[in-house]
Design an enzyme around this catalytic site. Structure first.
Site, PDB file in Angstrom:
ATOM      1  CE  LYS A 103     -34.335 -44.592  45.634  1.00  0.00           C
ATOM      2  NZ  LYS A 103     -33.943 -45.525  44.608  1.00  0.00           N
ATOM      3  NE  ARG A 132     -28.229 -48.061  49.711  1.00  0.00           N
ATOM      4  CZ  ARG A 132     -27.334 -47.544  48.886  1.00  0.00           C
ATOM      5  NH1 ARG A 132     -27.240 -48.013  47.653  1.00  0.00           N
ATOM      6  NH2 ARG A 132     -26.532 -46.578  49.272  1.00  0.00           N
TER       7      ARG A 132
END
Length: 205
Positions: free
Chosen positions: A149, A184
């Site tokens: 991210k 994840r």
């Protein structure tokens, strides 16, 4: 549907001892994927985008990942705002889990995801990461999807997403230390190695 179903069928036919998850907000896609052999639906809207989603999952006795997102995928990062991001995300996930149970989804097949990067600033992301124990305390498994991210690139001085594996691993370990059960990740081998060593060095046998 035409893109994802052939992949699901191919994976299922290989006979691997793995759960197959489909990422969709549409009940019709979820239904087709589950009928093709998927067993988990990951819905980034937490079942709010399509009112038929939760009943579709329940009717097939599938599992669901309910993720929090403020806004829509197109607008979520325009101006995310919370009075108390941890309290608000936690309350929303509790409500969506209750809605899933009410729709017939079995409670032990519900996982929650705070939605790192989905309608959150860097400060919001960090606040949630520091408080994952609170989500864990509510009883459902917690999934963390922070891999690569943008905030990892900002804090870790890694503008290119493919260079964010070390920071992604660090965040994953911090989450596991607080009780997160599912990570994840893009860089699977790196995460698996780090988690194995972390458990050997820190966790109780």
């Amino acid at each position: 549907r035409s893109r994802v179903l052939p992949v699901i069928v191919a994976v299922v036919r290989r006979g691997l001892d793995l759960a197959v998850s489909v990422d969709t907000r549409k009940a019709s896609v979820a239904a087709a994927a589950l009928d093709a052999g998927a067993t988990i639906v990951n819905d980034v809207s937490g079942g709010t985008h399509d009112e038929a989603m939760l009943e579709t999952i329940a009717s097939r006795r599938a599992a669901v990942v309910l993720m929090h997102m403020q806004g829509t995928p197109g607008s979520m990062q325009e101006a995310p705002h919370y009075e108390d991001v941890v309290a608000e995300v936690r309350a929303w996930l509790r409500q969506r889990a209750q809605a899933a149970v009410h729709a017939g989804v079995e409670a032990d097949r519900i996982t929650v995801d705070p939605g790192i990067g989905f309608g959150k600033t860097q400060e919001h992301n960090l606040a949630l990461l520091r408080s994952l124990e609170q989500l864990v305390a509510d009883g459902h498994p917690v999934l963390l999807g922070a891999s690569r991210k943008r905030f990892i690139g900002t804090l870790g001085n890694a503008p290119e997403a493919q260079n964010r594996a070390p920071g992604s691993v660090a965040v994953a370990l911090a989450a596991i230390a607080q009780g997160a059960q599912i990570i994840r990740a893009h860089d699977v081998a790196e995460h698996a190695q780090a988690i194995a060593l972390w458990r050997a060095a820190v966790a109780h046998p």
